[in-house]
Design a protein around this motif. Structure first.
Motif: not given
Length: 366
Positions: A175-179, A291-294
């Motif tokens: 679920r990449p969109e969640l991140f 995880l690059r968005h976090c």
């Protein structure tokens, strides 16, 4: 007479496999220091380890219907939480391993956080899974189910230790969109993105190539009750094995080793062996891109014998903006062994996730 000798040989093999599997199952009641000596030397002798009362307890159904035991902890000072921290435990443990982080993060006032903890399938108070569903892929779906049920809205920080970190990676893969939309921060503690069987202990206990682990798995399928009895019969050596394998070079409270022993003792041999294959085949370096968005914290002890610090370095190499922290002298159970230090870094992570300051990415030696 052959059947008799064969039966004796099988029984001996079970005992041998259980003894060899001590590094994995490491259970029962071992040698102890005296109560008076422990009281004098153990700084956690009066700490209610693993016995803190939650604000709420509940059961969340996984996508295959298996019950997952969960708890929530509201901010100690009251008020609406600004963020939810979800704590995900590792292999053969349960949610009690987060005792200190659960205790101290709830005291935060800037920001106020709500905590969600749960027992992974076949661990703690959650339901027992079958062999087919004892996979990291399924653990990722379980985490998704917990988030959908207990954290339906608002920002999230995910914190995973060991197999719990792998669970978060699996969720990022699924679920990449969640991140992108809701997960503001991730802490990966004492974990690995792959190649577990290529480093750590000689013939690593978590490797699918370990014949002892494979043999114990076959025996557990055939006669699980007898294996459970056998591993308890050899319990006098296991307390020291837990201390040696799970903790580092620093002086460790006997109560912490006791707590870990209790958690492992609550994990069946079948559960232990069911997860060996998925741990040995785990490879999720590609999933780290999610995880690059976090904001990401990668933390590990330099005496971790199960997932050595090189695994943390490999994760950080794929996440150049992550904060990489090496904890000197600490072993695999770093969040118990160096609780204040780990909690301090989690506080920094949480505050960074609620701050407009986006400065990220440095290497630290703790």
């Amino acid at each position: 007479m052959k059947p008799v000798w064969r039966a004796l040989g099988v029984a001996g093999g079970i005992l041998g496999a259980a003894a060899t599997g001590v590094a994995v199952s490491a259970v029962a009641h071992g040698a102890r220091v005296s109560a008076q000596r422990r009281k004098a030397e153990d700084k956690y002798a009066d700490e209610p380890l693993g016995a803190l009362e939650p604000s709420r307890e509940s059961t969340v159904a996984a996508d295959d219907g298996l019950p997952l035991a969960c708890e929530e902890v509201d901010p100690a000072e009251g008020g609406e939480p600004e963020l939810t921290v979800v704590l995900v435990h590792g292999y053969t443990l349960d949610r009690r391993c987060w005792h200190f982080q659960r205790r101290d993060l709830a005291q935060l006032t800037g920001p106020r956080v709500r905590l969600v903890l749960y027992d992974q399938r076949s661990h703690g108070r959650s339901g027992a899974a079958n062999s087919e569903s004892s996979t990291i892929e399924q653990l990722g779906r379980d985490l998704d189910a917990v988030v959908r049920a207990l954290v339906p809205n608002g920002p999230i920080v995910l914190v995973g230790h060991s197999m719990g970190g792998m669970t978060i990676m699996a969720l990022a893969e699924q679920r990449p969109e969640l991140f992108v939309e809701r997960v503001r921060g991730v802490a990966l503690i004492g974990t690995s993105a792959g190649d577990i069987g290529r480093s750590g202990l000689p013939r690593p206990v978590l490797s699918r190539h370990n014949p002892a682990a494979r043999g114990l798995g076959v025996i557990a399928e055939w006669q699980p009750g007898l294996v459970e009895w056998a591993r308890r019969a050899g319990g006098h050596i296991t307390w020291s094995a837990i201390r040696a394998l799970a903790f580092g070079d620093n002086k460790v409270s006997p109560s912490l080793v006791d707590l870990m022993e209790l958690m492992i003792d609550g994990t069946s041999v079948k559960a232990i062996t069911d997860f060996v294959r998925t741990l040995g085949t785990h490879s999720r370096y590609a999933a780290l891109a999610g995880l690059r968005h976090c904001r990401v914290l990668v933390l590990s002890g330099d005496r971790d014998r199960l997932t050595p610090f090189s695994h943390a370095e490999a994760i950080a190499a794929h996440l150049p903006d992550a904060e990489l922290v090496l904890v000197e002298g600490a072993g695999h159970m770093v969040m118990l062994e160096q609780a204040d230090l780990v909690t301090g870094h989690l506080v920094e992570l949480v505050r960074g996730c609620t701050s407009k300051n986006d400065g990220r990415g440095w290497w630290k030696r703790a």
